[in-house]
Design an enzyme around this catalytic site. Structure first.
Site, PDB file in Angstrom:
ATOM      1  N   LYS A 105      19.289  42.566 -34.268  1.00 34.20           N
ATOM      2  CA  LYS A 105      19.596  43.295 -33.036  1.00 34.20           C
ATOM      3  C   LYS A 105      20.161  44.688 -33.337  1.00 34.20           C
ATOM      4  O   LYS A 105      20.897  44.867 -34.318  1.00 34.20           O
ATOM      5  CB  LYS A 105      20.636  42.519 -32.205  1.00 34.20           C
ATOM      6  CG  LYS A 105      20.261  41.069 -31.945  1.00 34.20           C
ATOM      7  CD  LYS A 105      21.360  40.328 -31.198  1.00 34.20           C
ATOM      8  CE  LYS A 105      21.071  38.837 -31.177  1.00 34.20           C
ATOM      9  NZ  LYS A 105      21.401  38.171 -32.453  1.00 34.20           N
TER      10      LYS A 105
ATOM     11  N   HIS B 201      21.172  44.852 -28.371  1.00 36.59           N
ATOM     12  CA  HIS B 201      22.242  43.856 -28.295  1.00 36.59           C
ATOM     13  C   HIS B 201      22.987  43.854 -26.963  1.00 36.59           C
ATOM     14  O   HIS B 201      23.498  42.822 -26.529  1.00 36.59           O
ATOM     15  CB  HIS B 201      23.236  44.094 -29.445  1.00 36.59           C
ATOM     16  CG  HIS B 201      23.920  42.849 -29.909  1.00 36.59           C
ATOM     17  ND1 HIS B 201      24.331  42.653 -31.202  1.00 36.59           N
ATOM     18  CD2 HIS B 201      24.262  41.715 -29.260  1.00 36.59           C
ATOM     19  CE1 HIS B 201      24.909  41.468 -31.319  1.00 36.59           C
ATOM     20  NE2 HIS B 201      24.889  40.879 -30.149  1.00 36.59           N
TER      21      HIS B 201
ATOM     22  N   ASP C  46      19.002  33.480 -36.152  1.00 35.01           N
ATOM     23  CA  ASP C  46      19.370  34.576 -35.251  1.00 35.01           C
ATOM     24  C   ASP C  46      20.552  35.358 -35.812  1.00 35.01           C
ATOM     25  O   ASP C  46      21.679  34.875 -35.834  1.00 35.01           O
ATOM     26  CB  ASP C  46      19.735  34.021 -33.871  1.00 35.01           C
ATOM     27  CG  ASP C  46      20.072  35.126 -32.876  1.00 35.01           C
ATOM     28  OD1 ASP C  46      19.136  35.711 -32.307  1.00 35.01           O
ATOM     29  OD2 ASP C  46      21.274  35.415 -32.692  1.00 35.01           O
TER      30      ASP C  46
ATOM     31  N   TYR D 166      26.620  41.645 -37.009  1.00 29.24           N
ATOM     32  CA  TYR D 166      27.188  40.491 -37.718  1.00 29.24           C
ATOM     33  C   TYR D 166      27.429  40.769 -39.202  1.00 29.24           C
ATOM     34  O   TYR D 166      28.122  39.999 -39.862  1.00 29.24           O
ATOM     35  CB  TYR D 166      26.270  39.267 -37.608  1.00 29.24           C
ATOM     36  CG  TYR D 166      25.900  38.838 -36.220  1.00 29.24           C
ATOM     37  CD1 TYR D 166      26.565  39.321 -35.089  1.00 29.24           C
ATOM     38  CD2 TYR D 166      24.863  37.942 -36.017  1.00 29.24           C
ATOM     39  CE1 TYR D 166      26.209  38.922 -33.812  1.00 29.24           C
ATOM     40  CE2 TYR D 166      24.496  37.529 -34.743  1.00 29.24           C
ATOM     41  CZ  TYR D 166      25.164  38.030 -33.644  1.00 29.24           C
ATOM     42  OH  TYR D 166      24.788  37.624 -32.384  1.00 29.24           O
TER      43      TYR D 166
END
Length: 273
Positions: free
Chosen positions: A68, A102, A38, A43
């Site tokens: 996301k 998100h 994930d 990120y």
């Protein structure tokens, strides 16, 4: 199952994992048995996740990969750009199994525009298999459901939230389950802030398991897909060893804390528009 595709019941999360170590720790997770990774554009480690999946040598069809659309790109045009960038970062994989919005930022127009971009990408590119949302409150879910029913298209396959005994979100989980939506739980270990809670320690002693394993078992028995995150080899292994014991109804009931104390951001509650 997500849109006809299997989703492994425990995922490996890479939130706040530095890009320079993401490939190494993701490879370790895959080596010890994880088949679900994930990530997210936010990120900044999507490409490294993809590299690890390729280098693992595991058949691509056996691994479920998620990314996301960032909260800062919640509009039709911005989401289209974000989706294409994520597809590019994951190009070695051939496709992204799941793409989520998100968070419910951007107002109604932004949210629905971003969803439209997701639906189009799913239909037109063949690079995204399933779509869903993260951190959406009931009001945002109702808004999206109405849009879909009125011809907006797409299907909410997954809802991802911070969920653990100190932030259960039972109302949202019920909404999703009633519609056959898979519920994913991020921060299922409460970012290690509750490991010494007496109620948890009692179950640790009873089952001879670690606090993390008890929390992950709770999540699994609630019917969720937990997404534990660790960069430590021993804990990556430990978090995968949760299928050889079961919590009783009494154990599960003891974890009904009645506390609402998220450890992460909380757009579920704070985004009102």
């Amino acid at each position: 199952m997500v849109c006809g595709y299997e989703i492994p019941v425990v995922g490996y999360g890479v939130y706040q994992t530095p890009p320079e170590i993401t490939e190494k720790v993701t490879l370790k997770a895959l080596e010890v048995g994880y088949r679900h990774v994930d990530s997210a554009k936010y990120y900044a480690n999507e490409a490294q996740c993809a590299e690890a999946i390729v280098k693992s040598g595991i058949d691509r069809s056996k691994i479920f990969y998620t990314s996301k659309v960032p909260a800062s790109m919640m509009s039709y045009e911005k989401a289209k750009k974000a989706i294409q960038e994520s597809i590019t970062d994951a190009q070695k994989l051939g496709y992204i199994d799941l793409m989520l919005l998100h968070a419910p930022f951007g107002g109604k127009e932004g949210r629905l525009g971003a969803w439209r971009a997701l639906v189009e990408a799913q239909k037109e590119t063949g690079k995204i298999r399933s779509i869903g949302v993260s951190n959406y409150g009931i009001q945002h879910l109702n808004e999206l459901e109405e849009y879909i029913k009125n011809g907006g298209g797409g299907k909410i396959s997954v809802g991802q939230y911070e969920i653990h005994p100190w932030c259960t979100r039972e109302d949202i989980a019920a909404w999703l389950k009633q519609r056959g939506v898979v519920v994913e739980a991020y921060s299922p270990l409460v970012q290690a802030t509750r490991m010494n809670e007496p109620v948890l320690q009692a179950l640790v002693k009873k089952h001879n398991k670690t606090p993390a394993q008890v929390l992950l078992r709770w999540s699994l028995q609630k019917g969720y897909v937990p997404l534990p995150k660790s960069v430590t080899d021993s804990r990556i292994i430990e978090n995968a060893q949760v299928f050889d014991f079961e919590l009783s109804k009494e154990d599960m009931d003891s974890l009904n804390t009645g506390v609402y104390a998220p450890v992460c951001w909380d757009p579920v509650k704070t985004v009102k528009d």
